[in-house]
Structures are given as structure tokens and as C-alpha cells.
Design a protein around this motif. Structure first.
Motif, short mmCIF file in Angstrom:
data_model
loop_
_atom_site.label_atom_id
_atom_site.label_comp_id
_atom_site.label_asym_id
_atom_site.label_seq_id
_atom_site.Cartn_x
_atom_site.Cartn_y
_atom_site.Cartn_z
N UNK A 46 -12.11 -9.03 4.64
CA UNK A 46 -12.01 -8.44 3.30
C UNK A 46 -11.92 -6.93 3.39
N UNK A 47 -11.03 -6.35 2.57
CA UNK A 47 -10.88 -4.91 2.48
C UNK A 47 -11.32 -4.47 1.09
N UNK A 48 -12.26 -3.55 1.02
CA UNK A 48 -12.72 -2.97 -0.23
C UNK A 48 -12.16 -1.55 -0.26
N UNK A 49 -11.42 -1.22 -1.33
CA UNK A 49 -10.69 0.04 -1.39
C UNK A 49 -10.96 0.73 -2.71
N UNK A 50 -11.36 1.99 -2.66
CA UNK A 50 -11.57 2.82 -3.85
C UNK A 50 -10.35 3.74 -3.91
N UNK A 51 -9.35 3.44 -4.76
CA UNK A 51 -8.11 4.21 -4.76
C UNK A 51 -8.34 5.69 -5.11
N UNK A 52 -7.52 6.58 -4.55
CA UNK A 52 -7.68 8.00 -4.83
C UNK A 52 -7.34 8.38 -6.27
N UNK A 53 -6.59 7.53 -6.94
CA UNK A 53 -6.23 7.73 -8.35
C UNK A 53 -6.06 6.33 -8.96
N UNK A 54 -6.13 6.24 -10.29
CA UNK A 54 -5.93 4.92 -10.90
C UNK A 54 -4.60 4.30 -10.48
N UNK A 55 -4.63 3.01 -10.20
CA UNK A 55 -3.42 2.30 -9.77
C UNK A 55 -2.64 1.80 -10.99
N UNK A 56 -1.34 1.87 -10.87
CA UNK A 56 -0.46 1.34 -11.90
C UNK A 56 0.07 -0.01 -11.43
N UNK A 57 0.55 -0.81 -12.34
CA UNK A 57 1.11 -2.10 -11.96
C UNK A 57 2.32 -1.95 -11.04
N UNK A 58 3.01 -0.82 -11.15
CA UNK A 58 4.20 -0.59 -10.32
C UNK A 58 3.86 -0.04 -8.93
N UNK A 59 2.61 0.34 -8.68
CA UNK A 59 2.21 0.87 -7.37
C UNK A 59 2.26 -0.21 -6.30
N UNK A 60 2.66 0.20 -5.11
CA UNK A 60 2.68 -0.70 -3.96
C UNK A 60 1.60 -0.26 -2.98
N UNK A 61 0.90 -1.23 -2.41
CA UNK A 61 -0.13 -0.95 -1.40
C UNK A 61 0.27 -1.69 -0.14
N UNK A 62 0.26 -0.97 0.99
CA UNK A 62 0.62 -1.56 2.27
C UNK A 62 -0.58 -1.54 3.20
N UNK A 63 -0.87 -2.68 3.81
CA UNK A 63 -1.92 -2.79 4.82
C UNK A 63 -1.29 -3.48 6.02
N UNK A 64 -1.39 -2.84 7.18
CA UNK A 64 -0.78 -3.41 8.37
C UNK A 64 -1.82 -3.61 9.46
N UNK A 65 -1.75 -4.76 10.09
CA UNK A 65 -2.59 -5.04 11.26
C UNK A 65 -1.75 -5.04 12.53
N UNK A 66 -0.45 -4.69 12.40
CA UNK A 66 0.43 -4.65 13.55
C UNK A 66 0.11 -3.46 14.43
N UNK A 67 -0.02 -3.67 15.74
CA UNK A 67 -0.16 -2.55 16.66
C UNK A 67 1.19 -1.86 16.80
N UNK A 68 2.25 -2.63 17.04
CA UNK A 68 3.62 -2.12 17.15
C UNK A 68 4.51 -2.94 16.24
N UNK A 69 5.52 -2.32 15.68
CA UNK A 69 6.50 -3.06 14.89
C UNK A 69 7.55 -3.65 15.83
N UNK A 70 8.01 -2.82 16.78
CA UNK A 70 8.94 -3.28 17.82
C UNK A 70 8.37 -2.84 19.16
N UNK A 71 8.30 -3.76 20.10
CA UNK A 71 7.88 -3.44 21.46
C UNK A 71 8.76 -4.25 22.40
N UNK A 72 9.60 -3.55 23.17
CA UNK A 72 10.53 -4.24 24.06
C UNK A 72 10.44 -3.65 25.46
N UNK A 73 10.55 -4.52 26.46
CA UNK A 73 10.55 -4.09 27.86
C UNK A 73 11.78 -4.67 28.56
#
Length: 142
Positions: A46-73
Motif C-alpha cells: 500500500x502507498x499512502x500519498x499526501x499530494x503537494x496540491x489538490x488533485x484534479x480528476x484530470x491529473x495523472x499519477x505514475x508509480x513505477x516498480x521497474x528497475x529498468x524499462x529496457x535492459x539489453x545485453x
């Protein structure tokens, strides 16, 4: 050990320097009382977040647990064109031992570490934008 600390007003720290303050407590739910703070319960996810300003319905929130988006060898003759890579916890895009890589019109943004890491040969990056890199913009070796 004495460290020379330079404060800059360009980027305000989340927790400003306070004379005599020896530490800050982080990630404690009971201390969640100021806009911009958050608490992550690692057991439940669970993530508990106190936004820096009031959120609007049009606001997008992104949370990523990815270490890398692309990793190629060891990839060869690889192209990425007109793409956006965003929101990673470490280096967003990493290539190791690669040859003939081409990045064209690519945006790499908002990484906890570096934005782009390349080791190899014969690679090109053209008309691309990097921003919000936590550690470095581009690291190239090879």
C-alpha cells in the motif's frame, strides 16, 4: 571528515538543511503530515500519498516498480525510433555489449538513476531528449 556543502536555491531539497538536526525519519506512516510526503507499506504494497496540491480528476499519477524499462545485453543492429521511456527506479535504458545501436527521436525521462547507459560500439543517438535523470543523463563506454 569535513565535507564542503554548497546549497543552491535552484532545486529546493525536500527536507531543508536545519542547523543541529542530526537525522530525518523517512517512510513512517505516523509522520505523514506534510504535502508531498508519502509512506510505502512494503509488506502490504500500500502507498499512502499526501499530494503537494489538490488533485484534479484530470491529473495523472505514475508509480513505477521497474528497475529498468529496457535492459539489453549483446544485441546487434537495434533501433528505437519515436518512443518515450519514462518512470524507472534505476537506470531507465541500459545496453551492455551492444553494437550498431540507433536511438532516434527518443525521450527518456524520470529515472531514479541515470537515463541512458550504453557500453559497446558503433552507436548513435540523434534528436533525442533526456530529462528528470536522477543520477546522470548519458553514460557511454566502449
Amino acid at each position: 571528515t569535513i565535507y564542503n556543502v554548497t546549497l543552491s536555491s535552484k532545486t529546493k531539497p525536500q527536507y531543508p538543511w536545519t542547523q543541529g538536526c542530526r537525522f530525518y525519519a523517512l517512510n513512517a506512516l505516523l509522520l505523514l503530515d506534510t504535502p508531498g510526503e508519502y509512506f510505502l507499506d512494503r509488506d502490504s504494497g500500500d502507498l499512502f500519498f499526501y499530494p503537494p496540491a489538490p488533485l484534479l480528476k484530470s491529473d495523472e499519477i505514475f508509480v513505477s516498480f521497474l528497475q529498468n524499462i529496457v535492459h539489453a545485453s549483446g544485441a546487434n543492429h537495434t533501433s528505437f525510433i519515436d518512443l518515450t521511456f519514462a518512470y524507472s527506479r534505476s537506470t531507465a535504458v541500459a545496453f551492455h555489449g551492444i553494437s550498431n545501436l540507433s536511438l532516434q527521436n527518443v525521450t527518456i525521462a524520470n529515472s531514479g538513476g541515470g537515463c541512458l547507459q550504453i557500453s559497446g560500439s558503433t552507436s548513435s543517438i540523434t534528436n533525442s531528449i533526456l530529462h528528470g535523470c536522477g543520477g546522470y543523463g548519458i553514460q557511454i563506454s566502449g
